[in-house]
Design a protein around this motif. Sequence first.
Motif, PDB file in Angstrom:
ATOM      1  N   GLU A  28     -18.692 -36.339  44.864  1.00 15.79           N
ATOM      2  CA  GLU A  28     -17.977 -36.683  46.100  1.00 15.79           C
ATOM      3  C   GLU A  28     -17.342 -38.068  45.985  1.00 15.79           C
ATOM      4  OE1 GLU A  28     -20.670 -34.129  49.324  1.00 15.79           O
ATOM      5  OE2 GLU A  28     -21.123 -36.238  48.920  1.00 15.79           O
ATOM      6  N   THR A  29     -18.071 -38.992  45.373  1.00  8.17           N
ATOM      7  CA  THR A  29     -17.530 -40.329  45.171  1.00  8.17           C
ATOM      8  C   THR A  29     -16.319 -40.289  44.241  1.00  8.17           C
ATOM      9  OG1 THR A  29     -19.698 -41.342  45.499  1.00  8.17           O
ATOM     10  CG2 THR A  29     -18.051 -42.650  44.332  1.00  8.17           C
ATOM     11  N   ARG A  30     -16.415 -39.484  43.191  1.00  9.17           N
ATOM     12  CA  ARG A  30     -15.290 -39.332  42.273  1.00  9.17           C
ATOM     13  C   ARG A  30     -14.057 -38.817  43.022  1.00  9.17           C
ATOM     14  NH1 ARG A  30     -11.689 -40.161  38.266  1.00  9.17           N
ATOM     15  NH2 ARG A  30     -10.614 -38.238  37.754  1.00  9.17           N
ATOM     16  N   TRP A  31     -14.225 -37.808  43.868  1.00 11.31           N
ATOM     17  CA  TRP A  31     -13.103 -37.295  44.652  1.00 11.31           C
ATOM     18  C   TRP A  31     -12.514 -38.394  45.538  1.00 11.31           C
ATOM     19  CZ3 TRP A  31     -10.202 -33.372  43.780  1.00 11.31           C
ATOM     20  CH2 TRP A  31     -10.688 -32.171  43.276  1.00 11.31           C
ATOM     21  N   ASP A  32     -13.372 -39.203  46.130  1.00 12.24           N
ATOM     22  CA  ASP A  32     -12.888 -40.236  47.060  1.00 12.24           C
ATOM     23  C   ASP A  32     -12.113 -41.344  46.358  1.00 12.24           C
ATOM     24  OD1 ASP A  32     -14.042 -38.842  49.100  1.00 12.24           O
ATOM     25  OD2 ASP A  32     -15.774 -40.155  49.332  1.00 12.24           O
ATOM     26  N   THR A  33     -12.335 -41.499  45.054  1.00 10.15           N
ATOM     27  CA  THR A  33     -11.596 -42.534  44.320  1.00 10.15           C
ATOM     28  C   THR A  33     -10.223 -42.049  43.841  1.00 10.15           C
ATOM     29  OG1 THR A  33     -12.557 -41.939  42.174  1.00 10.15           O
ATOM     30  CG2 THR A  33     -13.746 -43.576  43.501  1.00 10.15           C
ATOM     31  N   ILE A  34     -10.005 -40.741  43.869  1.00  9.69           N
ATOM     32  CA  ILE A  34      -8.717 -40.191  43.417  1.00  9.69           C
ATOM     33  C   ILE A  34      -7.636 -40.541  44.436  1.00  9.69           C
ATOM     34  CG2 ILE A  34      -7.468 -38.036  42.982  1.00  9.69           C
ATOM     35  CD1 ILE A  34     -10.077 -36.924  41.793  1.00  9.69           C
ATOM     36  N   LEU A  38      -8.533 -38.955  51.828  1.00  7.54           N
ATOM     37  CA  LEU A  38      -9.908 -38.482  51.680  1.00  7.54           C
ATOM     38  C   LEU A  38     -10.055 -37.030  52.114  1.00  7.54           C
ATOM     39  CD1 LEU A  38     -11.866 -41.567  53.083  1.00  7.54           C
ATOM     40  CD2 LEU A  38     -11.539 -40.924  50.679  1.00  7.54           C
ATOM     41  N   ARG A  39     -10.763 -36.246  51.259  1.00 11.58           N
ATOM     42  CA  ARG A  39     -11.116 -34.842  51.525  1.00 11.58           C
ATOM     43  C   ARG A  39      -9.893 -33.963  51.794  1.00 11.58           C
ATOM     44  NH1 ARG A  39     -16.703 -36.268  52.346  1.00 11.58           N
ATOM     45  NH2 ARG A  39     -16.723 -38.099  50.996  1.00 11.58           N
ATOM     46  N   SER A  40      -8.722 -34.387  51.347  1.00  7.22           N
ATOM     47  CA  SER A  40      -7.485 -33.694  51.694  1.00  7.22           C
ATOM     48  C   SER A  40      -7.281 -32.389  50.927  1.00  7.22           C
ATOM     49  CB  SER A  40      -6.286 -34.609  51.466  1.00  7.22           C
ATOM     50  OG  SER A  40      -6.258 -35.082  50.122  1.00  7.22           O
ATOM     51  N   LEU A  41      -8.083 -32.155  49.890  1.00  2.44           N
ATOM     52  CA  LEU A  41      -7.994 -30.877  49.177  1.00  2.44           C
ATOM     53  C   LEU A  41      -9.060 -29.885  49.627  1.00  2.44           C
ATOM     54  CD1 LEU A  41      -7.026 -31.927  45.540  1.00  2.44           C
ATOM     55  CD2 LEU A  41      -5.590 -30.919  47.308  1.00  2.44           C
ATOM     56  N   GLY A  42      -9.733 -30.221  50.717  1.00  2.00           N
ATOM     57  CA  GLY A  42     -10.602 -29.270  51.400  1.00  2.00           C
ATOM     58  C   GLY A  42     -11.577 -28.523  50.518  1.00  2.00           C
ATOM     59  N   LEU A  43     -11.468 -27.177  50.526  1.00  2.00           N
ATOM     60  CA  LEU A  43     -12.408 -26.346  49.798  1.00  2.00           C
ATOM     61  C   LEU A  43     -12.298 -26.517  48.290  1.00  2.00           C
ATOM     62  CD1 LEU A  43     -12.244 -23.038  51.876  1.00  2.00           C
ATOM     63  CD2 LEU A  43     -14.128 -24.680  51.775  1.00  2.00           C
ATOM     64  N   LEU A  44     -11.155 -26.969  47.797  1.00  2.00           N
ATOM     65  CA  LEU A  44     -11.055 -27.233  46.365  1.00  2.00           C
ATOM     66  C   LEU A  44     -12.042 -28.321  45.973  1.00  2.00           C
ATOM     67  CD1 LEU A  44      -8.317 -25.778  47.036  1.00  2.00           C
ATOM     68  CD2 LEU A  44      -7.353 -27.045  45.112  1.00  2.00           C
ATOM     69  N   GLU A  45     -12.118 -29.357  46.792  1.00  2.00           N
ATOM     70  CA  GLU A  45     -13.070 -30.433  46.527  1.00  2.00           C
ATOM     71  C   GLU A  45     -14.515 -29.950  46.699  1.00  2.00           C
ATOM     72  OE1 GLU A  45     -12.268 -34.256  48.268  1.00  2.00           O
ATOM     73  OE2 GLU A  45     -10.160 -33.770  48.604  1.00  2.00           O
ATOM     74  N   LYS A  46     -14.748 -29.241  47.802  1.00  2.00           N
ATOM     75  CA  LYS A  46     -16.121 -28.813  48.094  1.00  2.00           C
ATOM     76  C   LYS A  46     -16.657 -27.867  47.031  1.00  2.00           C
ATOM     77  CE  LYS A  46     -15.885 -29.370  53.115  1.00  2.00           C
ATOM     78  NZ  LYS A  46     -15.923 -28.674  54.441  1.00  2.00           N
ATOM     79  N   ALA A 357      -4.830 -39.795  38.662  1.00  2.00           N
ATOM     80  CA  ALA A 357      -5.079 -41.233  38.702  1.00  2.00           C
ATOM     81  C   ALA A 357      -5.918 -41.613  39.914  1.00  2.00           C
ATOM     82  CB  ALA A 357      -3.754 -41.989  38.739  1.00  2.00           C
ATOM     83  N   THR A 358      -6.699 -42.668  39.753  1.00  2.00           N
ATOM     84  CA  THR A 358      -7.497 -43.182  40.858  1.00  2.00           C
ATOM     85  C   THR A 358      -6.731 -44.292  41.578  1.00  2.00           C
ATOM     86  OG1 THR A 358      -8.537 -44.895  39.530  1.00  2.00           O
ATOM     87  CG2 THR A 358      -9.593 -42.715  39.550  1.00  2.00           C
ATOM     88  N   PHE A 359      -7.267 -44.712  42.711  1.00  2.00           N
ATOM     89  CA  PHE A 359      -6.654 -45.841  43.438  1.00  2.00           C
ATOM     90  C   PHE A 359      -6.640 -47.092  42.566  1.00  2.00           C
ATOM     91  CE2 PHE A 359      -7.919 -43.149  47.042  1.00  2.00           C
ATOM     92  CZ  PHE A 359      -6.739 -43.145  47.779  1.00  2.00           C
ATOM     93  N   ASP A 360      -7.713 -47.308  41.797  1.00  2.00           N
ATOM     94  CA  ASP A 360      -7.765 -48.472  40.909  1.00  2.00           C
ATOM     95  C   ASP A 360      -6.686 -48.388  39.837  1.00  2.00           C
ATOM     96  OD1 ASP A 360      -9.843 -49.573  42.297  1.00  2.00           O
ATOM     97  OD2 ASP A 360     -11.406 -48.883  40.919  1.00  2.00           O
ATOM     98  N   ASP A 361      -6.489 -47.180  39.297  1.00  2.00           N
ATOM     99  CA  ASP A 361      -5.447 -47.005  38.275  1.00  2.00           C
ATOM    100  C   ASP A 361      -4.077 -47.407  38.816  1.00  2.00           C
ATOM    101  OD1 ASP A 361      -7.271 -45.985  36.443  1.00  2.00           O
ATOM    102  OD2 ASP A 361      -6.948 -43.898  37.075  1.00  2.00           O
ATOM    103  N   MET A 362      -3.840 -47.066  40.084  1.00  2.00           N
ATOM    104  CA  MET A 362      -2.528 -47.311  40.686  1.00  2.00           C
ATOM    105  C   MET A 362      -2.444 -48.660  41.380  1.00  2.00           C
ATOM    106  SD  MET A 362      -1.841 -43.506  42.233  1.00  2.00           S
ATOM    107  CE  MET A 362      -0.137 -43.879  42.683  1.00  2.00           C
ATOM    108  N   GLN A 363      -3.568 -49.383  41.384  1.00  2.00           N
ATOM    109  CA  GLN A 363      -3.661 -50.682  42.041  1.00  2.00           C
ATOM    110  C   GLN A 363      -3.262 -50.582  43.520  1.00  2.00           C
ATOM    111  OE1 GLN A 363      -1.262 -53.327  39.576  1.00  2.00           O
ATOM    112  NE2 GLN A 363      -2.978 -53.658  38.158  1.00  2.00           N
ATOM    113  N   VAL A 364      -3.831 -49.540  44.139  1.00  2.00           N
ATOM    114  CA  VAL A 364      -3.619 -49.289  45.568  1.00  2.00           C
ATOM    115  C   VAL A 364      -4.978 -49.350  46.264  1.00  2.00           C
ATOM    116  CG1 VAL A 364      -2.865 -47.595  47.285  1.00  2.00           C
ATOM    117  CG2 VAL A 364      -1.569 -47.890  45.158  1.00  2.00           C
ATOM    118  N   GLU A 365      -4.989 -49.909  47.447  1.00  2.00           N
ATOM    119  CA  GLU A 365      -6.245 -49.991  48.185  1.00  2.00           C
ATOM    120  C   GLU A 365      -6.739 -48.584  48.525  1.00  2.00           C
ATOM    121  OE1 GLU A 365      -8.160 -52.026  52.224  1.00  2.00           O
ATOM    122  OE2 GLU A 365      -6.064 -52.395  51.672  1.00  2.00           O
TER     123      GLU A 365
END
Length: 370
Positions: A28-34, A38-46, A357-365
């Motif tokens: 779940e943490t990995r998904w949240d860093t992408i 947040l949780r915008s891919l719904g059942l794909l994430e779950k 890419a993660t938020f860190d990769d893109m240097q986005v908050e």
Amino acid sequence: MMRKLEDHLGEHLMLVKGLDKEIVEKAETRWDTIAKPLRSLGLLEKNLTKIAGITGTLRPQIRKRALIAMCADNGVIEEGVTQTGNEVTAIVARNMAEGSTAVTVMAQAAGVDIFPVDIGIVTEGDCIEGIPEETEEIKPRTLLNRKIRRGTRNFAKEPAMDRVEALRAILVGVKLVGQLKAQGYDIIATGEMGIGNTTTSSAMAAALLHQPVEKMTGKGAGLSNEGLDRKIRVIKTALVERDVMPGDPMDVLCKVGGYDIAGLAGVFLGGAIYRIPVVIDGFISSVAALLAEKLLPHTTDFMIASHVSKEPAGALVLEALGLKPMLCCEMCLGEGTGAMAAMPVLDMAFTVYDTMATFDDMQVEQYKPL
């Protein structure tokens, strides 16, 4: 014999443990860093997170995929509840092995190996004895002989099967999952073929969910309105005359079920035992999933719902399981076709999870839950 089978199944069920909660949290943490809301891919994430929890790895894979299609006939077709005869079961089962059915075409497109299983076809092969302890590799596109009996008995006149037969059929499913896990398969989909199996499924669903037969019964493979009325009458009468006990899932299975449903219930139990995700197909396999959950609570932790069947009870059974389907395509073909249609969706979830890419990769908050 019955005690030996019960003990054998019980020994397997004692091995079941829940999802790996630590891995679930990390996924779940990995998904949240992408880099997406947040949780915008719904059942794909779950569903991917669930697969991580099942397998106990933060980076699960579904490279090697299997479809177990349980094929069996049902004695209740003697009551005129179907449009075709039981000869069709054998024809379609053989065609599954030869690669000329809808599900085999879809399985090829989805990169899935198909394993059709004769667990109770009237016109094929000999019946097996005891519990199969196969050690040699099982090969896809081969009609595997795991026949319990040449079709169930007509539940309008007598119980569909005895308890020994039911236990043996469940163990067939459990054992197949164990074999496929040993052969390196990462995910298993469920399918079935059996003329009359929407009748058995509707009867079981009505009993297990304490619902009116009319609410749980549809036209199956093309019944007329008159045929549907007959089907409902046959089921309602059988539930009363067989004195089906809704609180005892094995009683429900034995009195109005099918060998395909029993075998698939074993597949779902096998998913929990051997820690491999199992994909529910349509109405028949969802009833098998419901049976498995009744036999072993929390088995749904190891299940993924592919689609919601067009059969009237399709959505109701999934709701009872607490599972949401990834697709709503108004499909009711069975055989595992819905599960095959869902595989590319799972593939996309894995691709995003593994490569985006993660938020860190893109240097986005990073997004934060509000």
